[in-house]
Design a protein around this motif. Structure first.
Motif, PDB file in Angstrom:
ATOM      1  N   TRP A 192       0.822  -1.140   0.069  1.00  0.00           N
ATOM      2  CA  TRP A 192      -0.168  -0.020   0.087  1.00  0.00           C
ATOM      3  C   TRP A 192       1.072   1.108   0.003  1.00  0.00           C
ATOM      4  CZ3 TRP A 192      -2.788  -4.126   0.817  1.00  0.00           C
ATOM      5  CH2 TRP A 192      -3.991  -4.118   0.473  1.00  0.00           C
ATOM      6  N   GLY A 193       2.315   1.073  -0.367  1.00  0.00           N
ATOM      7  CA  GLY A 193       3.028   2.076  -0.273  1.00  0.00           C
ATOM      8  C   GLY A 193       3.256   2.613   0.986  1.00  0.00           C
ATOM      9  N   GLN A 194       2.872   2.103   2.149  1.00  0.00           N
ATOM     10  CA  GLN A 194       3.156   2.566   3.570  1.00  0.00           C
ATOM     11  C   GLN A 194       4.466   2.171   4.285  1.00  0.00           C
ATOM     12  OE1 GLN A 194       1.336   4.409   4.964  1.00  0.00           O
ATOM     13  NE2 GLN A 194      -0.578   4.544   4.201  1.00  0.00           N
ATOM     14  N   LEU A 198       7.940   5.235   9.056  1.00  0.00           N
ATOM     15  CA  LEU A 198       7.735   6.669   8.795  1.00  0.00           C
ATOM     16  C   LEU A 198       6.336   7.103   9.891  1.00  0.00           C
ATOM     17  CD1 LEU A 198       7.419   7.156   5.062  1.00  0.00           C
ATOM     18  CD2 LEU A 198       9.021   8.243   6.524  1.00  0.00           C
TER      19      LEU A 198
ATOM     20  N   PHE B  80       5.478  -0.302  -4.952  1.00  0.00           N
ATOM     21  CA  PHE B  80       5.629  -0.175  -3.587  1.00  0.00           C
ATOM     22  C   PHE B  80       5.740   1.295  -3.243  1.00  0.00           C
ATOM     23  CE2 PHE B  80       7.232  -4.497  -3.732  1.00  0.00           C
ATOM     24  CZ  PHE B  80       6.386  -5.014  -2.650  1.00  0.00           C
ATOM     25  N   LEU B  81       5.566   2.127  -4.542  1.00  0.00           N
ATOM     26  CA  LEU B  81       5.571   3.583  -4.357  1.00  0.00           C
ATOM     27  C   LEU B  81       4.357   4.166  -3.622  1.00  0.00           C
ATOM     28  CD1 LEU B  81       6.355   5.553  -7.746  1.00  0.00           C
ATOM     29  CD2 LEU B  81       7.441   5.444  -5.457  1.00  0.00           C
ATOM     30  N   PRO B  82       4.373   4.911  -2.655  1.00  0.00           N
ATOM     31  CA  PRO B  82       3.310   5.452  -2.084  1.00  0.00           C
ATOM     32  C   PRO B  82       2.400   6.320  -3.175  1.00  0.00           C
ATOM     33  CG  PRO B  82       5.412   6.749  -1.242  1.00  0.00           C
ATOM     34  CD  PRO B  82       5.854   5.680  -2.089  1.00  0.00           C
ATOM     35  N   SER B 104      -2.308   4.863  -0.825  1.00  0.00           N
ATOM     36  CA  SER B 104      -1.753   4.829   0.291  1.00  0.00           C
ATOM     37  C   SER B 104      -2.463   5.932   1.333  1.00  0.00           C
ATOM     38  CB  SER B 104      -0.170   5.286   0.351  1.00  0.00           C
ATOM     39  OG  SER B 104       0.451   4.711  -0.773  1.00  0.00           O
ATOM     40  N   LEU B 123       4.097   9.845   4.159  1.00  0.00           N
ATOM     41  CA  LEU B 123       4.110   8.700   3.212  1.00  0.00           C
ATOM     42  C   LEU B 123       5.526   8.390   2.531  1.00  0.00           C
ATOM     43  CD1 LEU B 123       0.845   9.127   1.274  1.00  0.00           C
ATOM     44  CD2 LEU B 123       1.471   7.502   3.026  1.00  0.00           C
TER      45      LEU B 123
END
Lengths: 733, 127
Positions: A192-194, A198, B80-82, B104, B123
Motif C-alpha cells: 500500500w506504499g506504507q 515513517l 511499492f510507491l506511495p 496509500s 508517506l
C-alpha cells in the motif's frame, strides 16, 4: 510573473475552456435531452471548476459550483428531467460563473451578496422538490466561506480541536497524558506504499516515546522470510500534550485497514500518578493535602444529611419504610461482599498452569506405579486415581472462573444495531436468545470487534429501508437475531437478519474482476465467505460511512480462526443472511483424544471425533491414484494415513492389519485418519507453538503428556484443508 | 539528490497549484493529464533514471481514471510507491475505492499547501 500569478492565469484559461465546453454540451443537450454523455460532460466541467476555483481561493465560485454539481447530480441520476427552462437556467449559471471569475480576476468581490443569494434561491427552486431546505444550504455555504476555516475535513493537525477533546480525568502534573499505542499492521502493508518507520517517526513528532516493544513472534525463519511482508508489530507507551485526535491523525491513512489502538492510560499509568485518588473519599484526600483540618472535615460531615433522612423529614416516606429498604440494601451488600471478588485474570491463568503441572505430575506418578508390580492396583494406586479425578475437577473449576455470560456483549450490539438503523432511517427489532451462554472472557474480548462489524454489516447491507421491505412484502421492521448456544465443545454465536441477502451475482462479478474466481464459476453459500474474506474485498454496495471504514471481513475471519474457531455464512436472496461463529468454550482446557502414529504423539480435539474403528480392508473402495473411501455408518468417507497429511514419510502404505481409523467431523467435512494407536482421552492445556517455536500447518499447539513427552495438538480445520487440497490435487493429476 | 513527485490531474489549475507548492518545498515535479499519460511519463522517467518517490493522482479523469491507473501501477515495479489520491468531498467513496486499488492515502480538494506537505510527509522519507 511569479508562480502564484501563473497559477491564476492557468485557472482563467482553464475556466474559459471548461465553461465553453459545458456551454456546448448544454446546447447539444437541449436538442437531444436524452443524452447522458452530455450531462456527464457538463458535470465533469463543473466538478473540475469546483476544486480548481477553491484551490486558487475563489470560494464563492467553488461554492456555487458545488450547488450546481448537486443539481447536475440529480439530472444525471434521472431525478430531474431535462427541460427547456432547466437548460436556460444552466446556461445562465455558466454566464454567472464566468462573470464571477472575471470579477474576482479584477480584484473585486466575486459576486454581490444579494445577487449570489438570489441566484442560489433560484437554484434551490430547481432542487426544491426535494428536501434540501434553503436554510440548510445557507448555513453550509456560510461555514464554507469563512476565510480561515480549513476547506474540508482534512487530516490537518494544525487547529487543536479543544472542544472535542475528552475531559481529562487525571492529567500528569505537566498536563501531559500517557497513551498506550498498539500497532498491528497487515502483512502486506508495504504494497500500500506504507512504511511503518515513517509512522513511528510521525508519532515521535507529536509525542515522547517512553517505551517501545517490538513483537517479533511472527517473524519466520529466513528460508520462509519474504522481504515484501511485514512481520513485526509494536506496542508503545507515549507521553504527550497532544490530544487523542492528534495522535490518531498520525495513523490516519492506515487506521481503517490495520489494527491500531490508542488508549489513554494516564489514569493507570504509575509514574507520578496516584491511581488510588479516584477511589478514596474526597474529605480524606483534601485532609491529606493539608487543604482542610480534621475539625473542618468533621464539621462539614456533621452537616451532611442522608437522602433517607431528608425524605422522611419532608414526609415523602415514613421511617419504617426507610428502615426496611436500608435493611434490604445492607443485606444485599453483605451477600455481595461474601460472594464476589475481583481478581486479576493473570492470577487465574497462573492457577490454570499450576493445576496442569499437578496433573502432569500425577500422571507420571501413575505411570511409575503401573511399572512397579507391588504398587499397581493397590491402595496407593486407588488414592492416586482419586487425586487425578479431583485435579481434573479443579482444572475445570478454575477454567470456569474465566467464563462470563454473553449478555453484556449482546446488549451492546443491540444498541449498535439500533443506532446504526436509526442513522439510516431503517427500522430494526433485535432479538437476543441464549444470553446466559458463557464464554471465556478472553474469547469474548477477541470476538467483540468482529461481531460489531458483522452487526453493522447486517444493518448496513442486510436490512432494507421500510419502503423497500414493504414493496417486497415484508413487515417494515427488520429483525436481527443474536443467538448463542453450546454445541459439543464449541459455543455457536449466530447473527442473522431477515434482509435482502448478499448479492451473489455482484460478488461473483467483483471476484472475477479481482481474479479470485474464474469467469463462469458460480458463487454460492459454500464459497462466498472465502471470497468476501479476501483482504480489501468489497462490493461497491458494501461501502458506506459505517462498515466501510471498520475492519474488513478478512480481519473478522482471522480473529475468529486465531481463537480456534470457525465462521460460516448462509445467505439467501430476499430472505437474509446468517453468520455463524463457532468458538471454543475456553482457551484454557481442551478435551482431546491421545493417539500415536509413527511413534509420534498427537492429540485430536474430542469435539471433532465421531468414532474410531479398527481398519478393515473389506470396507475400502479405491479410487484413482491411491484415493480411498471407507464405509462408515453407511456413508463413504475419504480416509488417509495421518502421517501422509503432515507430509511425514511413512514408507509404503501399511494398511494391512492393526491400524485404527479415527473419524473426524468438522461440521463442514467428514474424513477418516489412519493411525497406529488410539490411547485415552485427556484434558490438556494447549501451549501455543507459534509463540514458543513457530507456526506449523495443521497443528494448533502442543502439550506435555503425563510421561513428560510432547504431544502435538491437531488443528482440525487446517487439517481438513490440507486433507482436501491434497485429495483434489491428486485427482487433478 | 532531489526527490521527484509525479502529479496526475486533468485540471491544469490543480496541476499548477500543486506543483507550485511542491517545488517551493524543494521537490522536482513531473506532471501528467490522465492515467494513460501518467503511465507514459512513468516509463520515460524510468528510462531517464528519475524514479519518482511518490505519486499524487486525481480520480475522475478522462481516458484513464485514477483507480485504473493505480491498479496498473501496482502491476509494475513501482508497486511499492506511495500513492496519494486527490479527491473531493462529494466523492468520499473514492477513498475506499482508491484504498482497495492500493492507494496509500488521500487528500480532499481543496486543500491547503500545508495539508499537502503534511500528507506527503506521512508517506515519504522527507529527511
Amino acid at each position: 510573473m511569479n508562480e502564484a500569478d501563473e497559477t491564476l492565469q492557468i485557472f482563467f484559461a482553464e475556466t474559459d475552456d471548461l465553461l465553453r465546453s459545458a456551454e456546448e454540451s448544454l446546447l447539444r443537450l437541449e436538442n437531444n435531452p436524452g443524452s447522458g454523455g452530455e450531462v456527464q460532460e457538463i458535470f465533469r466541467a463543473i466538478h473540475t471548476m469546483k476544486s480548481g476555483s477553491a484551490m486558487v481561493g475563489f470560494t464563492k465560485v467553488s461554492e456555487y459550483s458545488h450547488l450546481l454539481e448537486n443539481l447536475l447530480e440529480r439530472v444525471r441520476g434521472g431525478q430531474l428531467t431535462v427541460t427547456k427552462p432547466l437548460v436556460s437556467f444552466l446556461l445562465e449559471d455558466i454566464d454567472f460563473l464566468r462573470k464571477m471569475v472575471e470579477r474576482g480576476g479584477r480584484g473585486e468581490p466575486e459576486a454581490e451578496p444579494e445577487v449570489l443569494h438570489a441566484r442560489k434561491s433560484q437554484l434551490n427552486r430547481f432542487l426544491g422538490m426535494d428536501a434540501i431546505s434553503e436554510s440548510e444550504q445557507e448555513s453550509r455555504s456560510e461555514s464554507q466561506s469563512k476565510p480561515q476555516s480549513a476547506p474540508a475535513p482534512q487530516p490537518a493537525s494544525k487547529a487543536p480541536k479543544a472542544a472535542k477533546e475528552k475531559t481529562a480525568k487525571a492529567p500528569a502534573a505537566d498536563g501531559r497524558r500517557y497513551y498506550e499505542i498498539e500497532l498491528k499492521f497487515r502483512k502486506d502493508l508495504f504494497s500500500w506504499g506504507q512504511d511503518p518507520i515513517l509512522l513511528l517517526l510521525g508519532l515521535e513528532e507529536v509525542a515522547d516515546i517512553v517505551d517501545v516493544t517490538a513483537d517479533m513472534s511472527r517473524l519466520p525463519d529466513y528460508e520462509s522470510f519474504d522481504p515484501y511482508n511485514l512481520y513485526i508489530s509494536w506496542r508503545l507507551t507515549a507521553k504527550t500534550k497532544a490530544s487523542l485526535e492528534e495522535m490518531e491523525d498520525v495513523f490516519m491513512f492506515v487506521r481503517d485497514d490495520n489494527e491500531i489502538s490508542i488508549e489513554d492510560i494516564t489514569a493507570r499509568y504509575k509514574e507520578g500518578v496516584d491511581i488510588a485518588v479516584g477511589e478514596r473519599p474526597l474529605g480524606e484526600v483534601l485532609l491529606e493535602r493539608g487543604a482542610i483540618t480534621k475539625g473542618d472535615l468533621d464539621v462539614a460531615l456533621g452537616k451532611q444529611k442522608r437522602l433517607g433522612e431528608i425524605l422522611v423529614e419532608e414526609g415523602k416516606i415514613d421511617s419504617s419504610m426507610l428502615e426496611q429498604v436500608v435493611g434490604q440494601q445492607e443485606e444485599s451488600r453483605q451477600t455481595y461482599r461474601k460472594t464476589s471478588v475481583r481478581v486479576d485474570v493473570e492470577k487465574i491463568n497462573h492457577l490454570v498452569n499450576l493445576a496442569e503441572e499437578i496433573g502432569i505430575g500425577l500422571s507420571r506418578l501413575q505411570n511409575f506405579f503401573g511399572s512397579v508390580p507391588e504398587l499397581s492396583g493397590g491402595e496407593a494406586d486407588q488414592e492416586l486415581e482419586n487425586l487425578l479425578k479431583v485435579n481434573r475437577e479443579f482444572q475445570e473449576r478454575v477454567a470456569q472462573v474465566r467464563m462470563f455470560p454473553l449478555e453484556g456483549t449482546f446488549r451492546r450490539f443491540q444498541r449498535i444495531a439500533r443506532d446504526t438503523a436509526f442513522e439510516q432511517g431503517k427500522r430494526v427489532r433485535v432479538s437476543l436468545i441464549g444470553v446466559d451462554t458463557e464464554l471465556d472472557k478472553e474469547v469474548i474480548e477477541h470476538i467483540t470487534d468482529p461481531l460489531k462489524h458483522l452487526v453493522r454489516n447486517c444493518v448496513d447491507h442486510g436490512i432494507e429501508t421500510p419502503e423497500e421491505r414493504e414493496a417486497a412484502g415484508k413487515p417494515p421492521e427488520g429483525v436481527i437475531e443474536f443467538r448463542a448456544f453450546q454445541k459439543g465443545g464449541m459455543i455457536l454465536v449466530r447473527i442473522s437478519d431477515d434482509g435482502r441477502g448478499l448479492d451473489l451475482d455482484r460478488i461473483a462479478e467483483q471476484a472475477v474482476e479481482r481474479e479470485i474466481i474464474l469467469p463462469g464459476e458460480t458463487v454460492d453459500n459454500s464459497n462466498v465467505l472465502d471470497i468476501i474474506c479476501q483482504p480489501g474485498f468489497s462490493t461497491a454496495s458494501a461501502i458506506t460511512a459505517l462498515s466501510g471504514r471498520g475492519v474488513g471481513m478478512d480481519v473478522v475471519r482471522n480473529e475468529v480462526e486465531q481463537l480456534g474457531g470457525t465462521m460460516q455464512i448462509e445467505t439467501e436472496k430476499g430472505k437474509g443472511t446468517t453468520f455463524t461463529l463457532s468458538l471454543p468454550l475456553t482457551f484454557a482446557l481442551l478435551e482431546a483424544l491421545h493417539i500415536k502414529d509413527q511413534d509420534r504423539s498427537y492429540l485430536i480435539p474430542l469435539w471433532g471425533v465421531v468414532g474410531t474403528q479398527e481398519y478393515d480392508p473389506a470396507h475400502v473402495k479405491f479410487f484413482g491414484a491411491g484415493e480411498r473411501l471407507y464405509t462408515f455408518r453407511g456413508e463413504y468417507v475419504p480416509v488417509v494415513h495421518l502421517s501422509k497429511v503432515y507430509g511425514i514419510d511413512c514408507g509404503e502404505d501399511r494398511v494391512g492389519g492393526g491400524s485404527i481409523l479415527v473419524f473426524i467431523d468438522t461440521s463442514r467435512q467428514r474424513f477418516g485418519l489412519l493411525v497406529d494407536k488410539v490411547l485415552d482421552p485427556h484434558q490438556v492445556v494447549v501451549k501455543s507453538l507459534e509463540s514458543n517455536f513457530k507456526s506449523v500447518a495443521g497443528i494448533s499447539g502442543a502439550t506435555i503428556m503425563g510421561d513428560g513427552s510432547v504431544a502435538l495438538v491437531m488443528d482440525l480445520f487446517a487439517l481438513e484443508e490440507m486433507f482436501f487440497n491434497r485429495s483434489s490435487a491428486r485427482s487433478d493429476a | 539528490m532531489q526527490k521527484h513527485i509525479l502529479v496526475v490531474d486533468d485540471s491544469p489549475t490543480i496541476r499548477s497549484s500543486v506543483s507550485f507548492c511542491l517545488r517551493n518545498a524543494g521537490y522536482e515535479v513531473a506532471m501528467a493529464e490522465d492515467g494513460e499519460d501518467a503511465l507514459e511519463v512513468l516509463s520515460t522517467m524510468r528510462r531517464e533514471g528519475n524514479v519518482p518517490s511518490l505519486i499524487l493522482t486525481d480520480i475522475n479523469m478522462p481516458k484513464m481514471d485514477g483507480i485504473t491507473f493505480i491498479g496498473k501501477v501496482k502491476q509494475t515495479e513501482f508497486k511499492f510507491l506511495p500513492i496519494l489520491v486527490l479527491t473531493t468531498e462529494s466523492e468520499r467513496d473514492m477513498i475506499e475505492k482508491g484504498k482497495a486499488a492500493g492507494a496509500s492515502g488521500w487528500l480532499i480538494k481543496p486543500f491547503h499547501p500545508e495539508q499537502l506537505l503534511w500528507a506527503i510527509k506521512k508517506l515519504m522519507w522527507t529527511r
